[in-house]
Scaffold this motif. Structure first.
Motif, PDB file in Angstrom:
ATOM      1  N   VAL A  62      51.477  35.469  43.259  1.00 33.06           N
ATOM      2  CA  VAL A  62      50.485  34.660  43.717  1.00 33.06           C
ATOM      3  C   VAL A  62      49.275  34.606  42.772  1.00 33.06           C
ATOM      4  CG1 VAL A  62      48.478  35.151  45.269  1.00 33.06           C
ATOM      5  CG2 VAL A  62      50.668  35.449  46.209  1.00 33.06           C
ATOM      6  N   VAL A  64      49.839  34.169  39.625  1.00 35.43           N
ATOM      7  CA  VAL A  64      50.719  33.383  38.795  1.00 35.43           C
ATOM      8  C   VAL A  64      50.255  31.936  39.156  1.00 35.43           C
ATOM      9  CG1 VAL A  64      52.850  32.231  38.068  1.00 35.43           C
ATOM     10  CG2 VAL A  64      52.525  34.694  37.685  1.00 35.43           C
ATOM     11  N   GLY A  65      50.423  31.785  40.607  1.00 31.78           N
ATOM     12  CA  GLY A  65      50.156  30.473  40.980  1.00 31.78           C
ATOM     13  C   GLY A  65      48.694  30.079  41.042  1.00 31.78           C
ATOM     14  N   ALA A  66      47.723  31.208  41.384  1.00 33.94           N
ATOM     15  CA  ALA A  66      46.359  30.656  41.437  1.00 33.94           C
ATOM     16  C   ALA A  66      45.911  30.597  40.086  1.00 33.94           C
ATOM     17  CB  ALA A  66      45.852  32.016  42.021  1.00 33.94           C
ATOM     18  N   ALA A  68      47.643  29.589  37.341  1.00 31.91           N
ATOM     19  CA  ALA A  68      47.890  28.378  37.118  1.00 31.91           C
ATOM     20  C   ALA A  68      47.104  27.132  37.522  1.00 31.91           C
ATOM     21  CB  ALA A  68      49.416  28.084  37.325  1.00 31.91           C
ATOM     22  N   THR A  69      46.409  27.309  38.635  1.00 32.52           N
ATOM     23  CA  THR A  69      45.632  26.334  39.307  1.00 32.52           C
ATOM     24  C   THR A  69      44.286  26.340  38.678  1.00 32.52           C
ATOM     25  OG1 THR A  69      46.975  26.801  41.231  1.00 32.52           O
ATOM     26  CG2 THR A  69      45.028  25.203  41.523  1.00 32.52           C
ATOM     27  N   GLY A  70      43.995  27.476  37.862  1.00 36.29           N
ATOM     28  CA  GLY A  70      42.554  27.418  37.450  1.00 36.29           C
ATOM     29  C   GLY A  70      41.627  28.402  37.862  1.00 36.29           C
ATOM     30  N   ALA A  71      42.230  29.504  38.715  1.00 41.98           N
ATOM     31  CA  ALA A  71      41.465  30.589  39.261  1.00 41.98           C
ATOM     32  C   ALA A  71      41.370  31.623  38.600  1.00 41.98           C
ATOM     33  CB  ALA A  71      42.074  30.850  40.662  1.00 41.98           C
ATOM     34  N   TYR A 196      45.384  23.302  33.714  1.00 43.55           N
ATOM     35  CA  TYR A 196      45.812  23.775  35.000  1.00 43.55           C
ATOM     36  C   TYR A 196      46.578  22.647  35.961  1.00 43.55           C
ATOM     37  CZ  TYR A 196      41.420  21.584  35.972  1.00 43.55           C
ATOM     38  OH  TYR A 196      40.462  20.563  36.185  1.00 43.55           O
ATOM     39  N   LEU A 197      47.030  23.185  37.101  1.00 48.01           N
ATOM     40  CA  LEU A 197      47.685  22.193  37.926  1.00 48.01           C
ATOM     41  C   LEU A 197      46.557  21.296  38.571  1.00 48.01           C
ATOM     42  CD1 LEU A 197      50.063  24.864  39.628  1.00 48.01           C
ATOM     43  CD2 LEU A 197      50.721  22.773  38.106  1.00 48.01           C
ATOM     44  N   THR A 198      46.579  20.136  38.418  1.00 42.75           N
ATOM     45  CA  THR A 198      45.589  19.250  39.036  1.00 42.75           C
ATOM     46  C   THR A 198      46.382  17.611  39.088  1.00 42.75           C
ATOM     47  OG1 THR A 198      43.525  18.164  38.738  1.00 42.75           O
ATOM     48  CG2 THR A 198      44.352  18.809  36.678  1.00 42.75           C
ATOM     49  N   THR A 199      45.977  17.072  40.264  1.00 42.21           N
ATOM     50  CA  THR A 199      46.563  15.622  40.247  1.00 42.21           C
ATOM     51  C   THR A 199      45.863  14.893  39.349  1.00 42.21           C
ATOM     52  OG1 THR A 199      44.954  15.282  42.260  1.00 42.21           O
ATOM     53  CG2 THR A 199      47.108  15.941  42.699  1.00 42.21           C
ATOM     54  N   PHE A 205      54.581  22.792  34.545  1.00 48.12           N
ATOM     55  CA  PHE A 205      54.621  24.211  33.785  1.00 48.12           C
ATOM     56  C   PHE A 205      55.866  24.903  33.954  1.00 48.12           C
ATOM     57  CE2 PHE A 205      49.632  24.553  33.032  1.00 48.12           C
ATOM     58  CZ  PHE A 205      49.303  23.403  33.839  1.00 48.12           C
TER      59      PHE A 205
END
Lengths: 391, 292
Positions: A62, A64-66, A68-71, A196-199, A205
């Motif tokens: 969790v 890792v996912g967060a 990578a999303t910029g948190a 980071y993961l963003t549209t 990644f």
């Protein structure tokens, strides 16, 4: 200054860092940290997403996912939980995610044992995580704030684990000074990820890398680790300027300048060793301490420099690389190789919560004294206080 | 609909069912999506550094943790005030989903994350060389459940993950097949429009692993549905709300065109096994009312 449990001191520091996402799974003796953070979230003191996962493997996943999303993310674990995280730890470091984790250091099974030693973190030595060890509750708390600043630096971008000895520090009540929110906000800027993961900028990644580039990725992680040495030292000074507390950089020393014998160790045993050294000094014995605060990156240069005038060093390991010796001892000897340094002796002690008191330290010093005089250290690695009756 | 978000040039076999599934899923989702993939064929064929087939943000972490990683992505978007930016979809194979990742998947479903988990089911570990998974059907020969002198191949039926997913009380569970592209696209659109955890299982034949020509992928997929060996249905709020009715064909029609079942056609014991497979199809047909 307030008397509080070590776990609460850590939780308060986590709160002050305003993590976006916390994911944790309960395991003794980490529980008081995650319970306290849960309470903060439940009372609205901390506005974070708190994910009550079904395993430590998922706790780190969790994060890792967060991340990578910029948190900004936090978790805490120990022992079997850390072992279960093993592959995710390597993955988090490889993905260059600045996750911060507290490890309430505990032994590994079998036999099952819930008490303190350092086998859990030592066994993750090569994961690519920066490893810091704390001496007391105050340091375990303050290092959370420093850890984010180190991890999130764009030259570093590596996860950091902070060891605090299970029960000995997690459950101890000590005077602790908490950092004010205002000062922490000033010291620690918001996490500013490079990618980071963003549209808005769809990137991939965690892609598969072939033999022609894998080495280069590992090299870059290694380089970031090396850069972290400087960063850890700098952040320690910045923290001192802001909050007035300092624990040393990669290492710290105590009564070391003219010492014939230096004790090298990590974690809470340093406190006990300081008391023993004070008494030994009053008896005229030239004994000092090198406190290894950072285990990865390994401060080889600082250790060589701080031990060069000593006749001998006694390395205390709360872990054992079975079939060889304590891991810190191995690394210290490697650092000293070819440097014409002092006689090095390894002591394995404090496994599975076995008490280390002043007498233990003094016995080690006596053994080391003998070795200095004779020039011979008989056992390569000595198991301290081994109970032959049990064998 | 013309836009290809799963780009050509990936390293999949010609006729790869998983690649078709990924393409259809992204046609259903559109570009405002973050995709999480576990380790597996799809991850390997789509991301050979420095190339990538993904025109949407995509992350691969490990084999068993995609559902947990997706949980992390979801809470991060929430915490960062970016929830409206993207839907989150996991696209993973049956090994990652039904075997090694079932714990994290169960955790994700139980905690109620707003994630659509899509399993492309090609019924074995294809990436590592066609080893048996718990989604491998009864009678199939794989490299770890090979047919032999005393074996008829896999001796257990497929694990029923849609039922396990539904047992979590999630709002939407669906099955689909790449043989029916519009149905896949519709179900993905529907799944992502629903708040909460969703589970889709998409049958995705593997020409290499099952042993058929890559030009026949859709045909084989259709036969699996028409024989009732892969029933197509939706479960909404715990109730079966739609099924794809079929004019049923005998299971031999499906078995005889695949290398993995060919051994069953050569012995009396194989004939017994085919009867057992027909029983599985009959039970599916009865359970879901598939027959027209």
């Amino acid at each position: 200054m307030e008397i509080m449990e070590g776990s609460r001191a850590v939780a308060e520091a986590v709160k002050a860092c305003r993590p976006n996402v916390i994911a944790a799974y309960p395991i003794t003796p980490q529980t008081h940290i995650v319970e306290e953070i849960s309470r903060m979230v439940a009372d609205g003191e901390l506005v974070s997403e708190y994910v009550r996962v079904e395993s430590e493997h998922s706790a780190m996943s969790v994060c890792v996912g967060a991340s990578a999303t910029g948190a900004r993310t936090y978790t805490a674990t120990t022992s079997q939980g850390m072992a279960l995280m093993h592959e995710v730890l390597f993955n988090a470091a490889g993905l260059r995610l600045p996750i911060v984790m507290t490890a309430a250091n505990r032994s590994l099974s079998a036999p099952i044992n819930i008490w303190n030693d350092h086998q859990d973190m030592i066994s993750e030595r090569d994961s690519g995580w920066i490893q810091l060890y704390s001496e007391d509750a105050q340091e375990a708390s303050d290092m959370i704030i420093q850890a984010y600043k180190i991890a999130e630096d764009h030259d570093i971008l590596l996860p950091v684990m902070i060891g605090m000895d299970g029960f000995i520090l997690t459950h101890v009540h000590e005077p602790v000074e908490l950092c004010s929110q205002e000062k922490v906000d000033d010291f620690l800027p918001l996490y500013d990820p490079i990618q980071y993961l963003t549209t808005e900028n769809p990137l991939s990644f965690g892609t598969i890398v072939y033999p022609n580039t894998y080495t280069e990725f590992r090299y870059m992680i290694h380089e970031a680790m090396k850069k972290a040495e400087r960063k850890i030292v700098d952040v320690a000074s910045e923290f001192q300027d802001k909050f007035g507390r300092y624990y040393g950089g990669l290492i710290d020393t105590y009564e070391a300048d003219d010492a014939d014998l230096l004790i090298l160790a990590m974690g809470s045993v340093i406190g006990t060793a300081k008391d023993a050294v004070d008494e030994l000094r009053s008896e005229g014995k030239k004994v000092g301490i090198v406190k290894v605060r950072c285990y990865r990156p390994f401060p080889a240069e600082a250790i060589v420099e701080s031990t060069k005038d000593a006749k001998a060093i006694a390395v205390l390991d709360k872990n054992i690389s079975l079939g060889y010796e304590g891991a810190l001892y191995t690394d210290v000897k490697s650092a000293l190789y070819g440097k014409n340094g002092p006689l090095a002796m390894g002591f394995v002690l404090g496994l599975g919560g076995r008490d280390i008191n002043k007498k233990t330290i003094k016995n080690i010093v006596a053994k080391a004294d003998k070795a200095i005089k004779s020039g011979i250290f008989e056992a390569e690695t000595e198991f301290v206080d081994l109970d032959l009756e049990v064998l | 609909m013309q836009e290809e978000l799963f780009a050509p040039g990936h390293r999949g076999c010609a006729g790869c069912g998983a690649a078709i599934a990924a393409r259809l899923i992204l046609k259903g989702s559109g570009k405002d999506v973050i995709v999480v993939s576990p380790t597996g064929c799809l991850e390997v064929i789509s991301s050979p550094y420095p190339e990538s087939a993904w025109e949407v943000p995509w992350i691969h972490s490990l084999f068993e943790n995609a559902a947990a990683v997706a949980s992390g992505v979801e809470v991060a978007l929430k915490s960062l005030g970016r929830k409206d930016e993207a839907k989150i979809i996991v696209i993973g194979g049956d090994g990652a989903t039904i075997d090694i990742g079932i714990g994290p998947l169960s955790g994700m479903l139980e905690r109620g994350h707003d994630v659509t988990y899509v399993c492309y089911d090609n019924e074995a570990y294809m990436n590592t060389g066609i080893q048996r998974s718990s989604s491998t059907p009864y009678g199939a020969s794989t490299t770890t459940s090979p047919a032999g002198k005393v074996s008829l191949g896999e001796n257990r039926p497929k694990k029923n993950l849609p039922a396990i997913a539904a047992a979590h009380g999630i709002p939407y569970v669906g099955t689909a097949s790449i043989a029916y592209p519009k149905d896949v696209i519709r179900k993905v659109k529907k799944a992502i429009s629903i708040e909460g955890p969703k589970y889709l299982q998409i049958h995705a034949p593997c020409c290499t692993g099952w042993g058929f020509d890559g030009s026949k992928t859709i045909e084989i997929g259709r036969l699996a549905v028409e024989t009732a060996l892969f029933p197509i249905y939706e479960i909404t709020d715990g109730k079966v709300t739609s099924v794809k009715k079929i004019k049923r064909k005998p299971v031999e029609d499906y078995l005889k065109v695949q290398r993995r079942f060919r051994h069953l056609l050569k012995s009396d014991r194989g004939e017994e096994a085919i009867k057992n497979i027909q029983d599985i199809a009959d039970a599916n047909a009865e359970k879901f009312g598939l027959d027209l």
